[in-house]
Design a protein around this motif. Structure first.
Motif, short mmCIF file in Angstrom:
data_model
loop_
_atom_site.label_atom_id
_atom_site.label_comp_id
_atom_site.label_asym_id
_atom_site.label_seq_id
_atom_site.Cartn_x
_atom_site.Cartn_y
_atom_site.Cartn_z
N VAL A 44 0.86 -1.19 0.00
CA VAL A 44 0.00 0.00 0.00
C VAL A 44 0.89 1.23 0.00
O VAL A 44 1.79 1.36 0.83
CB VAL A 44 -0.92 0.01 1.24
CG1 VAL A 44 -1.85 1.22 1.19
CG2 VAL A 44 -1.73 -1.28 1.32
N GLN A 45 0.64 2.12 -0.94
CA GLN A 45 1.48 3.31 -1.08
C GLN A 45 0.61 4.54 -1.32
O GLN A 45 -0.39 4.48 -2.04
CB GLN A 45 2.46 3.14 -2.25
CG GLN A 45 3.46 4.29 -2.38
CD GLN A 45 4.37 4.10 -3.59
OE1 GLN A 45 3.91 3.81 -4.68
NE2 GLN A 45 5.67 4.28 -3.38
N LYS A 46 0.99 5.65 -0.72
CA LYS A 46 0.29 6.91 -0.95
C LYS A 46 0.58 7.40 -2.36
O LYS A 46 1.74 7.49 -2.77
CB LYS A 46 0.75 7.97 0.06
CG LYS A 46 0.28 7.74 1.48
CD LYS A 46 -1.19 8.07 1.65
CE LYS A 46 -1.62 7.92 3.11
NZ LYS A 46 -3.07 8.12 3.26
N ARG A 47 -0.47 7.67 -3.11
CA ARG A 47 -0.33 8.27 -4.44
C ARG A 47 -1.21 9.51 -4.51
O ARG A 47 -2.12 9.68 -3.70
CB ARG A 47 -0.77 7.27 -5.52
CG ARG A 47 0.10 6.03 -5.64
CD ARG A 47 1.47 6.31 -6.24
NE ARG A 47 2.29 5.11 -6.33
CZ ARG A 47 2.46 4.40 -7.44
NH1 ARG A 47 1.86 4.76 -8.57
NH2 ARG A 47 3.24 3.33 -7.44
N SER A 62 5.27 -7.24 -4.53
CA SER A 62 6.20 -7.88 -5.47
C SER A 62 7.66 -7.70 -5.03
O SER A 62 8.57 -8.15 -5.71
CB SER A 62 6.02 -7.31 -6.88
OG SER A 62 6.28 -5.91 -6.88
N MET A 63 7.84 -7.03 -3.91
CA MET A 63 9.20 -6.77 -3.42
C MET A 63 9.33 -7.23 -1.97
O MET A 63 8.33 -7.56 -1.32
CB MET A 63 9.52 -5.28 -3.54
CG MET A 63 9.37 -4.73 -4.96
SD MET A 63 9.73 -2.97 -5.11
CE MET A 63 11.51 -3.01 -5.24
N VAL A 64 10.55 -7.24 -1.49
CA VAL A 64 10.79 -7.62 -0.10
C VAL A 64 10.13 -6.60 0.83
O VAL A 64 9.86 -5.46 0.42
CB VAL A 64 12.29 -7.73 0.20
CG1 VAL A 64 12.94 -8.83 -0.62
CG2 VAL A 64 13.00 -6.39 -0.03
N VAL A 65 9.88 -6.99 2.05
CA VAL A 65 9.26 -6.10 3.03
C VAL A 65 10.14 -4.86 3.26
O VAL A 65 11.37 -4.97 3.32
CB VAL A 65 9.03 -6.84 4.36
CG1 VAL A 65 8.46 -5.90 5.42
CG2 VAL A 65 8.09 -8.02 4.16
N ASP A 66 9.49 -3.69 3.34
CA ASP A 66 10.18 -2.41 3.56
C ASP A 66 11.15 -2.05 2.44
O ASP A 66 12.14 -1.35 2.67
CB ASP A 66 10.93 -2.41 4.90
CG ASP A 66 9.99 -2.49 6.10
OD1 ASP A 66 8.85 -2.00 5.98
OD2 ASP A 66 10.39 -3.05 7.13
#
Length: 198
Positions: A44-47, A62-66
Motif C-alpha cells: 500500500v502506497q500513498k499516491r 512484489s518486493m521484499v518487506v520495507d
C-alpha cells in the motif's frame, strides 16, 4: 456527459464484473505470493489523485518487506528488492489487479493518467495541474507506451533523476493527450489495447 456521469458508472460496472470474473485467478495469485515470501499480501502506497488529494493505492506485494526504505522510489528490472514471484507479476502487470478496489472505491478510474507519488508530482507541480484535473487510472497511453519501464530504467545510473528529467515529461505529454480526448470509445480502445499488449 460521459466525463461527468458515464465514466464513473462504467468504472463501477466494468471493475465489479472484472473482479468477479478474475476472482479464481486472484485467489491463486494470493496463495502463490503468501507461500513464496514472508510479508503482507498487499503493498500500500500513498499516491496523488484528482485535485492533488492523496489516497492509498493497492498492489500485490512484489518486493521484499520495507523495500521502499532501502532503495530508490524508481525501480528497474534488475532491482534486487524484487522477489521471484514479483518479477513475474510485475512483468505481466498482475500486481496491478488490486487497483480494481481503488476504482470501486472511487479513488481511481479504469482509464486515466497513472497516479504518482507526491515526491515526483512536486517536481512537476505546474504540469500536474491539468493531469490531476481528472481521476488517475489503471491504464492509459503512457502505461502502454512505458509497459517495459523497468527495463528502460536499467540503462540509467541515477534512476530517479532520469525518471524526473526524461521519462516523466514524456508521460505527462501522453496524459494530456488523453485528457484532451476523453470519450467512452477511446476508453474502450485503451482497455482492449492494454489487454492485447499484456
Amino acid at each position: 456527459m460521459y466525463k461527468v456521469f458515464g465514466k464513473r458508472l462504467f468504472d463501477i460496472l466494468a471493475s465489479s464484473v472484472g473482479f468477479v470474473l478474475l476472482l479464481p485467478f486472484i485467489v491463486v495469485v494470493i496463495i502463490w505470493i503468501k507461500l513464496s515470501s514472508k510479508g503482507p499480501l498487499f503493498y500500500v502506497q500513498k499516491r496523488v489523485g484528482k485535485d492533488f488529494k492523496e489516497f492509498n493505492l493497492y498492489k500485490f506485494r512484489s518486493m521484499v518487506v520495507d523495500a521502499d526504505k532501502v532503495g530508490p522510489s524508481v525501480t528497474s528490472g534488475d532491482d534486487p528488492r524484487i522477489t521471484k514471484v514479483g518479477k513475474f507479476i510485475r512483468r505481466t502487470k498482475i500486481d496491478e489487479l488490486p487497483q480494481l478496489i481503488n476504482v470501486i472505491k472511487g479513488d481511481m478510474s479504469l482509464v486515466g493518467p497513472r497516479p504518482e507519488v507526491m515526491k515526483f508530482v512536486k517536481e512537476k507541480e505546474v504540469e500536474y495541474k491539468k493531469v490531476l484535473s481528472v481521476k488517475p487510472g489503471i491504464t492509459d497511453n503512457a502505461a502502454i507506451e512505458y509497459r517495459d519501464e523497468e527495463i528502460i530504467m536499467e540503462q540509467y545510473k541515477d534512476k530517479e533523476k532520469a525518471y524526473i528529467d526524461i521519462v516523466l515529461p514524456e508521460k505527462i505529454n501522453l496524459y494530456n493527450k488523453y485528457i484532451d480526448d476523453i470519450s467512452f470509445i477511446n476508453d474502450l480502445k485503451l482497455i482492449f489495447k492494454t489487454l492485447k499488449v499484456i
